[in-house]
Design an enzyme around this catalytic site. Structure first.
Site, mmCIF file in Angstrom:
data_model
loop_
_atom_site.group_PDB
_atom_site.id
_atom_site.type_symbol
_atom_site.label_atom_id
_atom_site.label_comp_id
_atom_site.label_asym_id
_atom_site.label_seq_id
_atom_site.Cartn_x
_atom_site.Cartn_y
_atom_site.Cartn_z
ATOM 1 C CB CYS A 165 -0.889 -0.007 1.232
ATOM 2 S SG CYS A 165 -1.796 1.536 1.455
ATOM 3 C CB CYS A 219 -0.574 2.131 5.754
ATOM 4 S SG CYS A 219 -1.322 0.611 5.139
ATOM 5 C CB CYS A 228 -5.162 -0.636 2.163
ATOM 6 S SG CYS A 228 -3.823 -1.004 3.316
ATOM 7 C CB CYS A 246 -4.399 2.968 5.743
ATOM 8 S SG CYS A 246 -4.286 2.829 3.953
ATOM 9 C CB CYS A 289 -9.136 -4.430 -11.553
ATOM 10 S SG CYS A 289 -8.822 -3.214 -12.825
HETATM 11 ZN ZN LIG Z 1 -2.829 1.066 3.433
#
Ligand SMILES: [Zn+2]
Length: 172
Positions: free
Chosen positions: A89, A92, A138, A141, A161
């Site tokens: 990510c 984070c 995610c 976060c 995707c």
């Molecule tokens: Zn994240």
């Protein structure tokens, strides 16, 4: 007789009062509940204010991750990234996808058939734009990453995707 009536009125008020308190407490709990533990996949572990995210992210990252935006296809260098490593990510750094599950979808967005761990992503129904899709966030976060579709390759048949701008690549 009058006293009994008063008694029931007081009892009734107390009951209504405690229900109201209970409802209020539950409402007040909502923001803190989002800081909850790792074992609950539906809640992000890292919670920051909108202003904090705006400071930390580039405008493009903020648009996708925090405003559920979509990057233009074929704009991310990660689409054609065929190196071995981990896609994390961008906000984070939670590890999200391994290069081992990346495939050529031809869509112009980095595509994977499985996340590194189901615990690291949150999937929820998205009914925007007149479609019913499954949004992928995610797990670290709560940032918007993209969507998952059921037209992917084996072994899962899934196509994650993803917006490349929401990811950060770490070479193995
Ligand atoms: Zn994240």
């Amino acid at each position: 007789m009058k006293n009994t009536a008063l008694y029931w009125v007081v009892c009734g008020l107390l009951l209504v009062g405690s229900f109201a308190c209970f409802a209020l407490i539950n409402r007040a709990d909502l923001p803190t509940a989002s800081v909850a533990g790792m074992d609950d996949p539906a809640k992000p572990r890292i919670v920051k204010s909108d202003a904090e995210w705006k400071k930390l992210l580039t405008p493009e990252q903020y648009y996708v991750l925090r405003q559920q935006g979509t990057e233009r296809p074929f704009t991310s260098p990660l689409v054609d990234n065929h190196q071995k490593g981990t896609f994390k990510c961008a906000a984070c750094k939670t590890p999200l996808f391994s290069s081992d599950t990346k495939f050529e979808s031809g869509t112009g967005w980095p595509s994977f058939y499985a996340p590194i761990s189901k615990k690291n992503v949150i999937e929820r129904v998205d009914k925007t734009l007149g479609m019913v899709r499954t949004e992928v966030e995610c797990g670290g976060c709560g940032g918007h990453l993209g969507h998952v579709f059921e037209d992917g390759p084996k072994p899962t048949g899934l196509r994650y995707c993803m917006n490349g701008v929401a990811l950060e690549f770490e070479k193995k």
